[in-house]
Design a protein around this motif. Structure first.
Motif, PDB file in Angstrom:
ATOM      1  N   PHE A 282       0.837  -1.209   0.000  1.00 37.15           N
ATOM      2  CA  PHE A 282       0.000   0.000   0.000  1.00 37.15           C
ATOM      3  C   PHE A 282       0.868   1.255   0.000  1.00 37.15           C
ATOM      4  O   PHE A 282       0.622   2.201  -0.761  1.00 37.15           O
ATOM      5  CB  PHE A 282      -0.918  -0.017   1.220  1.00 37.15           C
ATOM      6  N   GLN A 283       1.883   1.283   0.854  1.00 33.93           N
ATOM      7  CA  GLN A 283       2.733   2.472   0.947  1.00 33.93           C
ATOM      8  C   GLN A 283       3.503   2.713  -0.343  1.00 33.93           C
ATOM      9  O   GLN A 283       3.665   3.857  -0.777  1.00 33.93           O
ATOM     10  CB  GLN A 283       3.679   2.322   2.137  1.00 33.93           C
ATOM     11  N   GLN A 284       3.962   1.654  -0.980  1.00 41.36           N
ATOM     12  CA  GLN A 284       4.682   1.808  -2.235  1.00 41.36           C
ATOM     13  C   GLN A 284       3.751   2.319  -3.338  1.00 41.36           C
ATOM     14  O   GLN A 284       4.138   3.163  -4.144  1.00 41.36           O
ATOM     15  CB  GLN A 284       5.317   0.478  -2.643  1.00 41.36           C
ATOM     16  N   ALA A 285       2.520   1.802  -3.352  1.00 44.19           N
ATOM     17  CA  ALA A 285       1.561   2.287  -4.345  1.00 44.19           C
ATOM     18  C   ALA A 285       1.227   3.753  -4.102  1.00 44.19           C
ATOM     19  O   ALA A 285       1.068   4.537  -5.048  1.00 44.19           O
ATOM     20  CB  ALA A 285       0.288   1.440  -4.297  1.00 44.19           C
ATOM     21  N   ARG A 286       1.146   4.125  -2.832  1.00 42.74           N
ATOM     22  CA  ARG A 286       0.826   5.518  -2.503  1.00 42.74           C
ATOM     23  C   ARG A 286       1.961   6.455  -2.904  1.00 42.74           C
ATOM     24  O   ARG A 286       1.725   7.632  -3.199  1.00 42.74           O
ATOM     25  CB  ARG A 286       0.567   5.622  -0.998  1.00 42.74           C
ATOM     26  N   VAL A 294       5.459  -2.816  -6.432  1.00 42.38           N
ATOM     27  CA  VAL A 294       4.227  -2.932  -5.649  1.00 42.38           C
ATOM     28  C   VAL A 294       3.679  -4.351  -5.748  1.00 42.38           C
ATOM     29  O   VAL A 294       3.257  -4.950  -4.750  1.00 42.38           O
ATOM     30  CB  VAL A 294       3.180  -1.910  -6.141  1.00 42.38           C
ATOM     31  N   ALA A 295       3.700  -4.908  -6.961  1.00 45.25           N
ATOM     32  CA  ALA A 295       3.197  -6.265  -7.162  1.00 45.25           C
ATOM     33  C   ALA A 295       4.036  -7.284  -6.397  1.00 45.25           C
ATOM     34  O   ALA A 295       3.504  -8.253  -5.842  1.00 45.25           O
ATOM     35  CB  ALA A 295       3.184  -6.602  -8.653  1.00 45.25           C
ATOM     36  N   ALA A 296       5.348  -7.048  -6.333  1.00 39.52           N
ATOM     37  CA  ALA A 296       6.224  -7.967  -5.605  1.00 39.52           C
ATOM     38  C   ALA A 296       5.902  -7.973  -4.115  1.00 39.52           C
ATOM     39  O   ALA A 296       5.880  -9.029  -3.468  1.00 39.52           O
ATOM     40  CB  ALA A 296       7.682  -7.593  -5.833  1.00 39.52           C
ATOM     41  N   ALA A 297       5.645  -6.789  -3.549  1.00 41.66           N
ATOM     42  CA  ALA A 297       5.288  -6.705  -2.129  1.00 41.66           C
ATOM     43  C   ALA A 297       3.952  -7.394  -1.870  1.00 41.66           C
ATOM     44  O   ALA A 297       3.793  -8.135  -0.888  1.00 41.66           O
ATOM     45  CB  ALA A 297       5.243  -5.247  -1.682  1.00 41.66           C
ATOM     46  N   ARG A 327      -5.866  -7.510   5.413  1.00 45.74           N
ATOM     47  CA  ARG A 327      -4.793  -6.618   4.984  1.00 45.74           C
ATOM     48  C   ARG A 327      -4.201  -7.050   3.649  1.00 45.74           C
ATOM     49  O   ARG A 327      -3.831  -6.214   2.826  1.00 45.74           O
ATOM     50  CB  ARG A 327      -3.700  -6.574   6.067  1.00 45.74           C
ATOM     51  N   VAL A 328      -4.117  -8.363   3.440  1.00 40.86           N
ATOM     52  CA  VAL A 328      -3.629  -8.852   2.150  1.00 40.86           C
ATOM     53  C   VAL A 328      -4.681  -8.634   1.074  1.00 40.86           C
ATOM     54  O   VAL A 328      -4.368  -8.213  -0.049  1.00 40.86           O
ATOM     55  CB  VAL A 328      -3.251 -10.343   2.255  1.00 40.86           C
ATOM     56  N   ALA A 334      -3.044  -5.246  -6.614  1.00 43.27           N
ATOM     57  CA  ALA A 334      -1.695  -4.924  -7.078  1.00 43.27           C
ATOM     58  C   ALA A 334      -1.108  -6.063  -7.906  1.00 43.27           C
ATOM     59  O   ALA A 334      -0.172  -5.856  -8.688  1.00 43.27           O
ATOM     60  CB  ALA A 334      -0.787  -4.639  -5.887  1.00 43.27           C
ATOM     61  N   LEU A 335      -1.656  -7.266  -7.744  1.00 38.55           N
ATOM     62  CA  LEU A 335      -1.170  -8.427  -8.486  1.00 38.55           C
ATOM     63  C   LEU A 335      -1.722  -8.491  -9.902  1.00 38.55           C
ATOM     64  O   LEU A 335      -1.276  -9.311 -10.700  1.00 38.55           O
ATOM     65  CB  LEU A 335      -1.553  -9.712  -7.735  1.00 38.55           C
ATOM     66  N   VAL A 336      -2.703  -7.635 -10.188  1.00 38.04           N
ATOM     67  CA  VAL A 336      -3.310  -7.620 -11.526  1.00 38.04           C
ATOM     68  C   VAL A 336      -2.800  -6.385 -12.256  1.00 38.04           C
ATOM     69  O   VAL A 336      -3.118  -5.259 -11.855  1.00 38.04           O
ATOM     70  CB  VAL A 336      -4.845  -7.604 -11.435  1.00 38.04           C
ATOM     71  N   PRO A 337      -2.028  -6.539 -13.307  1.00 39.67           N
ATOM     72  CA  PRO A 337      -1.516  -5.367 -14.036  1.00 39.67           C
ATOM     73  C   PRO A 337      -2.655  -4.534 -14.609  1.00 39.67           C
ATOM     74  O   PRO A 337      -3.645  -5.077 -15.129  1.00 39.67           O
ATOM     75  CB  PRO A 337      -0.669  -5.980 -15.161  1.00 39.67           C
ATOM     76  N   ALA A 338      -2.533  -3.224 -14.476  1.00 37.62           N
ATOM     77  CA  ALA A 338      -3.548  -2.334 -15.035  1.00 37.62           C
ATOM     78  C   ALA A 338      -3.454  -2.362 -16.560  1.00 37.62           C
ATOM     79  O   ALA A 338      -2.374  -2.180 -17.130  1.00 37.62           O
ATOM     80  CB  ALA A 338      -3.348  -0.915 -14.511  1.00 37.62           C
ATOM     81  N   ALA A 339      -4.583  -2.600 -17.211  1.00 31.76           N
ATOM     82  CA  ALA A 339      -4.606  -2.664 -18.669  1.00 31.76           C
ATOM     83  C   ALA A 339      -4.494  -1.265 -19.261  1.00 31.76           C
ATOM     84  O   ALA A 339      -4.813  -0.261 -18.607  1.00 31.76           O
ATOM     85  CB  ALA A 339      -5.894  -3.334 -19.139  1.00 31.76           C
TER      86      ALA A 339
END
Length: 506
Positions: A282-286, A294-297, A327-328, A334-339
């Motif tokens: 969440f913090q990395q995405a923010r 972000v996906a790796a975290a 929380r997960v 984040a595991l789904v790439p934005a198209a």
């Protein structure tokens, strides 16, 4: 003496990992030794008899200097209060603080370590052991046991203080025990959370234990768990400081080798790692970090949660498991790439995002006739917009979007078409003050009037998970159940992608 023990405790715990076998022995204690109070509200009297004037009321864990014996009383001096008097011998345990007595003291510490309510006494006994033991002993397994016990006592005392029910008697005892611990140099932090006080151990002993070569895997695990309690994160920390703290917590948990741990303890480490890595995602995405990071975290958080064995999960850990899962789940998008943004065709709406004010993300709804300059709808947020979650119903009259404003708290935005134009409604995980929770889109019901929603949340100490049929207009719940199999419409129209990815069906 109390002042001597307080100074010694801080010095020995700080230096335990560097004490060599040839280190000089610790200073010897006075001939008559000391006495540690073992009973709460023990009376310090002016004379050695029950009817004598009470000078003070003493609490377990306090240490007194012994200066003599009279009948079944000890004549003592209380350095904290600078007052002398007499106390019954049965209300104290005499300690000589000699190396020969160290094994017996450690045996008592081990016993008290498993005795709830005796934390202040345990801290006093641990301090006595640290003074009595030799430098070589403190640098070995026995020293690690003592430091582990100290961390356990302090953390458990903080938990007791945080969860104590209101009442004069219990409040007085807890306050006294905290004062005793503070007298030995054990420090606590206090935060106000939702109108109540959260007391947390500062963690010095736990940090020292992690650096001790003699500490075993179970001791390291307990220390790491004590240092990474989510409820003990200062709620007033700025975002950048919170991100640093999360990175430090992840590093602390990495020092624990889970391979040889008992099943229940291994589960606790996995759950805590899942929560911490979820917070990191969440913090990395923010911070607008690259999507792969972000996906790796988020992937690490999911991996840790999947490592939990439900068969070895005791009842008292179910709440922690549910919190970790939420929380997960909050960062699973984040595991789904934005198209890549699709081209707008006709009147069917398409979602776009763009930066707003500093720290803001703005959501735009556009179609073939309404571009980004004049969108159908524009709404901005300081939360994380998971653009990959956007889904539009068959009729093209509603769009569901996952937005996460806080760690472990993800809301569902519903952008819908009305007579007055397009509106944005927010469906939170629960109506309570945000703690931990997820509200997620689960499917569209044909007709353009209803949608399926899965919600779970913990608020005001209560956990609830539900599957609902929600009316788009006003987001009112029409049908709700705790068992998805009991709602035929949910079974029939649930989205296959949601069913495949959600953690709500765990």
């Amino acid at each position: 003496m109390k002042g001597t023990l307080a100074t010694l405790l801080a010095a020995v715990v700080s230096a335990a990992i560097t004490i060599a076998a040839e280190a000089a022995p610790l200073p010897a204690s006075p001939t008559l030794g000391s006495a540690i109070v073992v009973q709460d509200q023990a009376s310090l009297r002016a004379a050695p008899r029950d009817g004598a004037l009470q000078q003070a009321s003493l609490w377990q864990g306090e240490v007194l200097e012994v200066r003599g014996e009279r009948l079944d009383y000890l004549q003592v001096w209380d350095h904290q209060r600078e007052r002398g008097g007499f106390i019954r011998a049965s209300d104290v345990r005499r300690v000589a603080m000699t190396e020969a007595e160290a094994p017996a003291l450690l045996a008592v510490v081990r016993f008290v370590q498993d005795t709830p309510g005796a934390e202040a006494l345990g801290i006093g006994l641990t301090a006595a052991y640290l003074q009595a033991a030799s430098g070589k002993t403190l640098a070995g397994a026995e020293g690690a046991q003592a430091v582990d016990a100290l961390g356990t006592f302090a953390d458990r005392l903080a938990r007791r203080a945080s969860s104590a029910a209101p009442g004069k008697a219990s409040a007085a005892a807890l306050s006294a025990h905290l004062d005793v611990a503070n007298g030995y140099g054990v420090r606590f932090a206090t935060y106000e959370v939702d109108g109540r006080m959260q007391v947390c151990y500062e963690g010095e002993a736990s940090r020292r234990l992690l650096a001790m070569p003699a500490a075993d895997a179970a001791q390291r695990a307990r220390a790491a768990l004590a240092l990474t309690r989510p409820e003990c994160v200062n709620p007033d920390l700025p975002a950048h400081e919170r991100a640093k703290l999360t990175a430090w917590q992840a590093d602390v948990l990495e020092r624990v080798d889970v391979a040889g741990l008992p099943g229940y303890l291994r589960n606790r480490v996995h759950m805590r790692r899942a929560s911490v890595w979820g917070a990191a995602a969440f913090q990395q995405a923010r911070q607008n970090m690259a999507e792969p990071a972000v996906a790796a975290a988020a992937a690490r958080a999911l991996t840790e949660l999947s490592g939990v064995s439900r068969a070895e999960l005791p009842d008292e850990d179910l709440s922690a498991y549910n919190d970790a899962a939420m929380r997960v789940s909050a960062v699973r998008w984040a595991l789904v790439p934005a198209a890549a943004p699709a081209a707008a065709v006709g009147a069917r709406p398409v979602l776009r995002t763009e930066p707003g004010a500093p720290g803001e993300t703005c959501v735009l709804l556009v179609d073939a006739q309404h571009g980004a300059q004049a969108p159908l709808l524009r709404r901005c947020t300081y939360g994380v917009v998971w653009a990959a979650s956007a889904t539009t119903n068959r009729e093209g009259t509603a769009v569901a979007l996952a937005v996460q404003p806080l760690e472990g708290w993800r809301e569902l935005w519903v952008l819908r078409k009305s007579v007055a134009g397009w509106l944005a409604d927010v469906l939170p995980p629960a109506a309570a003050t945000p703690e931990t929770g997820v509200a997620e889109f689960a499917g569209w019901v044909p007709g353009g009037q209803q949608m399926l929603v899965a919600r779970e949340a913990r608020g005001q100490g209560r956990y609830r998970r539900s599957f609902e049929v929600v009316r788009l207009e006003g987001l009112t719940t029409e049908r709700v159940t705790g068992d998805v199999a009991a709602l035929p419409v949910f079974q029939r129209w649930q989205d296959p992608a949601w069913k495949r990815q959600t953690l709500s069906l765990r």
